[in-house]
Design an enzyme around this catalytic site. Structure first.
Site, PDB file in Angstrom:
ATOM      1  N   GLU A  70      28.404 -15.780 -15.971  1.00  0.00           N
ATOM      2  CA  GLU A  70      28.809 -15.356 -14.639  1.00  0.00           C
ATOM      3  C   GLU A  70      28.470 -13.887 -14.407  1.00  0.00           C
ATOM      4  OE1 GLU A  70      31.558 -16.326 -11.193  1.00  0.00           O
ATOM      5  OE2 GLU A  70      30.053 -17.338 -12.390  1.00  0.00           O
ATOM      6  N   ASP A  71      28.756 -13.073 -15.409  1.00  0.00           N
ATOM      7  CA  ASP A  71      28.765 -11.627 -15.166  1.00  0.00           C
ATOM      8  C   ASP A  71      27.669 -10.842 -15.872  1.00  0.00           C
ATOM      9  OD1 ASP A  71      31.022 -12.003 -13.661  1.00  0.00           O
ATOM     10  OD2 ASP A  71      32.414 -11.631 -15.306  1.00  0.00           O
TER      11      ASP A  71
END
Ligand code: MN
Length: 488
Positions: free
Chosen positions: A75-76
């Site tokens: 996600e990051d």
């Protein structure tokens, strides 16, 4: 939090386990999140490690813990799911993907809420471990909620109370549920929280400790005299949110809810549990009505323990739960601990509880928004447990009627039901069943259709659908009859 602490904890629960997987998950996650900070100012990797640590506590398996370390990587960071698949294999890849797909469920009104709930159920039906990770992720986010602005604190707390906490309860993961709830309570109703905390944690604390020591001393000595060793006596803390809810729901005062002093004894074997019960009853007089043997007859959700309430010193009621370590772990960590013990005993692993299969079935023919409503009605509502005359247990939503019971036993029994005996007494078919009722349905063989008036009071989806389908059929039949008569 450090990876070493996680590994140490994991090895304590799984002696001799090869934990190199956890080290390599840490290696990648640490590299990926390098330089990232949380709103609290901490290094991002701290969040990943805390998530993984709670997973270890609830006795999750090694792949789940590793996936917990990796859960925010795709996600990051620039590292992709594909890379995780290559390095860690299909299972961990699926877990991380599942968590990523759930994404940040944002609370925005009823519609969004339903959609989020649906997403959770879909993920859960595929692999419940995804939800375990999501819970632990959420718990750490709640623990660091202080760092966020008030509107976000509010949103996240509400969403947790409405989505995460009830599902944790469904999975029997009570400790997580309570931890989440108390934090949300603090953010959403700060004043009430402070008040209760003052009363329960501060004012009552000394009194509680003193009383606890008294009971503990008396009991420990007697247990040792009877050759019972390795016992652990704990005070059962009430969590503040449940006190608050009870006060609100029942309009009771704090002291009325707080009146029972609750203890728990954890012992090595079942034999020790019964012996301990005997010892307690020779010291203090039991309140016979409040004795329950959930070891011999487990609750339908699998819960096991002996419960007894005695007249304790100073005229106080003292409630004991007596159980083994396994029973204890299963009662606070739920499904996760259940799997841990199952895998230890080498029987079926990762068997899904009955209701998850049900959801999966319903899930397949979702076509309306009613899906969530039905699920909520059938599952989120409090459950009661009733018995057939043979002793089979049926789990039904609160306020279910004998007709709901009849359909739960068998469609034909529902369709042909005419009378009911509850606890050996004639009763009526609309009677709201209570926990522990023994229900015997009397059927009429020649009866073809259920009574459509039953729709006015039945509670379960199964009963409703069956009655409705007959109602349609009978209407059609009478129309047909009418038409054929007209034609004559
Ligand atoms: Mn996270």
């Amino acid at each position: 939090m450090t990876i070493e602490r996680i590994i140490k904890k994991f090895k304590k629960i799984h002696p001799g386990a090869d934990t190199s997987l956890l080290s390599s998950a840490y290696y990648l996650a640490n590299k990926a999140h390098q330089g990232q900070k949380r709103k609290s100012g901490e290094d991002y990797i701290q969040h990943s490690l805390h998530t993984a640590y709670v997973l270890t506590q609830i006795k999750a398996d090694i792949n789940t813990v590793a996936a917990g370390i990796l859960h925010d990587v795709p996600e990051d960071t620039k590292h992709t799911l594909k890379e995780i698949k290559q390095k860690f294999g299909e299972d961990i890849y699926n877990l991380v993907k599942g968590v990523t797909k759930l994404g940040t469920l944002k609370y925005r009104g009823e519609e969004k809420y339903r959609e989020n709930l649906r997403k959770m159920f879909v993920a859960m039906a595929k692999d419940v471990r995804v939800i375990f990770i999501k819970f632990c992720d959420r718990l750490h986010n709640l623990r660091t909620l202080e760092a966020l602005p008030p509107n976000k604190q509010n949103r996240i707390s509400k969403e947790t109370l409405e989505i995460y906490a009830p599902i944790a309860g469904l999975l029997g993961m009570w400790r997580l549920k309570w931890q989440m709830e108390d934090i949300c309570f603090k953010f959403l109703h700060n004043e009430e929280y402070q008040k209760l905390e003052q009363k329960y944690e501060i004012e009552k604390k000394a009194e509680r400790n003193q009383y606890f020591q008294k009971i503990k001393n008396i009991l420990s000595e007697k247990l040792k005299n009877h050759g019972i060793e390795n016992f652990e006596i704990q005070v059962r803390f009430k969590h503040l949110y449940s006190i608050y809810q009870k006060m609100k729901k029942k309009g009771k005062r704090f002291n009325e809810i707080y009146d029972v002093f609750a203890l728990r004894i954890i012992l090595p074997t079942i034999d020790d549990c019964y012996k301990t019960l005997g010892v307690i009853h020779t010291i203090w007089k039991p309140q016979t009505k409040r004795f329950k043997d959930y070891i011999a007859v487990a609750k339908p959700n699998g819960y096991q323990s002996l419960h007894t309430t005695i007249f304790g010193p100073e005229g106080k009621n003292v409630e004991f739960q007596i159980r083994t370590q396994k029973m204890h772990d299963e009662s606070i960590y739920g499904l996760s601990a259940h799997w841990y013990y199952k895998s230890k005993s080498n029987s079926q692993k990762n068997k899904q509880p009955h209701w998850i299969k049900e959801i999966l079935k319903i899930q397949k023919n979702i076509n309306t928004k009613n899906f969530i409503e039905e699920i909520k009605l059938d599952i989120f509502r409090n459950r009661i447990f009733v018995y057939s005359p043979k002793g089979d247990v049926f789990e039904l939503p609160e306020k279910s009627t004998p007709i709901d019971f009849a359909y739960a036993v068998h469609t034909e029994i529902g369709n042909k039901a005419t009378q009911v005996l509850i606890n050996d007494k004639m009763s009526n078919l609309e009677y709201p069943l209570k926990n522990g009722d023994i229900v015997e349905i009397i059927t009429e063989k020649n009866r073809k259709y259920p009574n459509r008036n039953w729709l006015k009071f039945v509670k379960t989806k199964k009963a409703k659908e069956n009655i409705k389908s007959y109602a349609k059929k009978t209407t059609l039949d009478s129309i047909k009859k009418f038409i054929s008569r007209e034609n004559k």
